[in-house]
Design a protein around this motif. Structure first.
Motif, mmCIF file in Angstrom:
data_model
loop_
_atom_site.group_PDB
_atom_site.id
_atom_site.type_symbol
_atom_site.label_atom_id
_atom_site.label_comp_id
_atom_site.label_asym_id
_atom_site.label_seq_id
_atom_site.Cartn_x
_atom_site.Cartn_y
_atom_site.Cartn_z
ATOM 1 N N GLU A 28 -33.367 6.477 -133.394
ATOM 2 C CA GLU A 28 -34.641 6.594 -132.829
ATOM 3 C C GLU A 28 -34.555 7.162 -131.443
ATOM 4 N N ASP A 29 -33.612 7.176 -130.623
ATOM 5 C CA ASP A 29 -33.557 7.701 -129.547
ATOM 6 C C ASP A 29 -33.635 9.336 -129.627
ATOM 7 N N LEU A 30 -34.171 10.049 -128.472
ATOM 8 C CA LEU A 30 -34.401 11.483 -128.123
ATOM 9 C C LEU A 30 -32.895 11.997 -128.058
ATOM 10 N N ASN A 31 -32.384 12.657 -129.391
ATOM 11 C CA ASN A 31 -31.172 13.166 -129.211
ATOM 12 C C ASN A 31 -31.306 14.729 -128.523
ATOM 13 N N LEU A 32 -30.825 14.893 -127.297
ATOM 14 C CA LEU A 32 -30.780 16.043 -126.439
ATOM 15 C C LEU A 32 -29.301 16.777 -126.397
ATOM 16 N N SER A 33 -28.290 16.111 -127.168
ATOM 17 C CA SER A 33 -26.975 16.646 -126.926
ATOM 18 C C SER A 33 -26.603 17.259 -128.311
ATOM 19 N N SER A 34 -27.419 17.510 -129.253
ATOM 20 C CA SER A 34 -27.129 18.222 -130.828
ATOM 21 C C SER A 34 -27.115 19.574 -130.428
ATOM 22 N N ASN A 35 -26.352 20.262 -131.249
ATOM 23 C CA ASN A 35 -26.123 21.695 -131.298
ATOM 24 C C ASN A 35 -26.871 22.271 -132.256
ATOM 25 N N ASP A 36 -27.618 21.346 -132.903
ATOM 26 C CA ASP A 36 -28.538 21.864 -134.138
ATOM 27 C C ASP A 36 -29.964 22.813 -133.584
ATOM 28 N N TYR A 37 -29.460 23.897 -133.299
ATOM 29 C CA TYR A 37 -30.510 24.529 -132.296
ATOM 30 C C TYR A 37 -31.894 24.984 -132.970
ATOM 31 N N LEU A 38 -31.863 25.040 -134.356
ATOM 32 C CA LEU A 38 -33.064 25.272 -134.963
ATOM 33 C C LEU A 38 -33.481 24.084 -135.690
ATOM 34 N N GLY A 39 -32.606 22.988 -135.698
ATOM 35 C CA GLY A 39 -33.544 21.586 -136.209
ATOM 36 C C GLY A 39 -33.240 21.695 -137.885
ATOM 37 N N ILE A 40 -32.426 22.707 -138.312
ATOM 38 C CA ILE A 40 -32.408 22.611 -139.772
ATOM 39 C C ILE A 40 -31.468 21.584 -140.379
#
Length: 374
Positions: A28-40
């Motif tokens: 539920e936290d805001l993930n600002l560390s992911s490399n999923d740059y397009l959110g796919i």
């Protein structure tokens, strides 16, 4: 290593505030560390569409290397599609690390010179180490320095490889690939380009978008970032592909990716042109973030989807990142020696699923933490 030496090395890491640990974050936290740059990678609608299309074809293990039974039909279908898009031969690998390392250790040896941007990824240096080649590092993105190195060594080596990434993972800065290609035409070296952090964000990649594919000998496209997946593509001439199949150790001796991954990668590849709205939204968020960084007077680098918020101290970076995690932001400190001493930071990966309000609120919280700790 003996146990005592292992203990001493770990204790040293602790004293330097540089001990790595594995963490689990709350969904539920805001993930600002992911490399999923397009959110796919986390897109539920895409997942449902994929399952609807391929449900009966999904297999979870290839059970052997590609030279035995791991060269299943779907992985060849994926490569055929890549061949049409990039106009060269392709080879699917299990990871970006494997692709980079395998190219360098397979084609280069003690008689070669490898010239590498000093901030290139660990996988590139791993390949260089295995190759036994002489290595010279040029200053990060410094094309004038690269030419100085080429001028110095051009008479001593007739087998030279220059290696660069397109977008760099820590600062998000972008290499001037066209200028490097211009140098290639002058000095006649081989060129290897890693598109790990540009694929997806720049469609099929910067080399494709700038029409430079014909001038690049080895293009690697790792899929764990903007590709929302796992694995990697190598784009090269057919003779290089054939040589890799015959002499690349990680191709010969590694079980190939499961068919489910190849199916997903083909599914995403065929949709890449449909993701233009995601890219537009992402670049709007990048521009917005730049404005707010300037407004809040934060020391940061934000040239692409990667945002580096500079703190300048390992211990303080740890404290600030922990405090922000406690407030519901998934962020982690990037510390020296991973980055240069004095540039320790929090690294943020933007994606179109993050709202402008969310990123502005985060930047304000970061600024508050920064002010309270100094």
């Amino acid at each position: 290593m003996k146990i005592e030496e292992i203990k001493n090395q770990l204790e040293k890491k602790k004293l330097e505030n540089n001990l790595r640990t594995l963490k689990i974050f709350k969904e539920e936290d805001l993930n600002l560390s992911s490399n999923d740059y397009l959110g796919i990678g986390q897109d539920k609608k895409l997942k449902e569409e994929f399952l609807e299309k391929y449900r009966d074809k999904i297999l979870f293990s290839s059970s052997s290397s590609r030279l035995i039974t791991g060269n299943y039909k779907i992985i060849r279908d994926l490569e055929e599609r890549l061949n049409k898009i990039y106009g060269k031969s392709s080879l699917v690998m299990n990871s970006g690390f494997s692709a980079n390392k395998t190219i360098i250790e397979t084609f280069y040896n003690k008689n070669s010179l490898i010239i590498t941007d000093r901030l290139n990824h660990s996988s590139i240096y791993a390949g260089i180490l295995e190759s036994g080649a002489k290595v010279v590092r040029y200053r990060h993105l410094d094309i004038a320095h690269l030419e100085t190195v080429l001028e110095k060594y051009k008479k001593d080596y007739d087998d030279i490889l220059v290696v660069t990434e397109t977008v760099y993972s820590m600062d998000g800065d972008i290499a001037p690939i066209k200028k490097i290609v211009d140098l290639k035409k002058k000095y006649k070296f081989n060129l290897m380009v890693d598109e790990a952090h540009s694929y997806g964000v720049f469609g099929y990649g910067i080399a494709y978008e700038e029409n430079l594919l014909k001038d690049i000998d080895f293009l690697t496209i790792p899929l764990g970032k903007g590709g929302g997946s796992i694995g990697s593509y190598i784009i090269c001439d057919e003779i290089y592909r054939e040589y890799l199949i015959n002499f690349g150790r990680e191709i010969i001796y590694t079980t190939s990716l499961p068919p489910v991954n190849a199916l997903w990668n083909l599914f995403i590849l065929e949709k890449m042109e449909e993701f233009s709205d995601r890219r537009k939204k992402l670049w709007e968020l990048i521009d917005f973030s730049k404005e707010k960084i300037k407004e809040l007077e934060i020391n940061a680098i934000c040239d692409s989807q990667i945002m580096a918020l500079i703190i300048g101290d390992n211990k303080k970076a740890d404290i600030i990142s922990k405090n922000l995690r406690d407030k519901g932001y998934v962020v982690y400190s990037i510390k020296s020696p991973t980055v240069a001493k004095g540039t320790e930071r929090i690294r943020v990966g933007l994606n179109p699923n993050i709202s402008k309000e969310e990123i502005f609120n985060f930047l304000k919280e970061f600024k508050n933490e920064l002010n309270s700790i100094f």
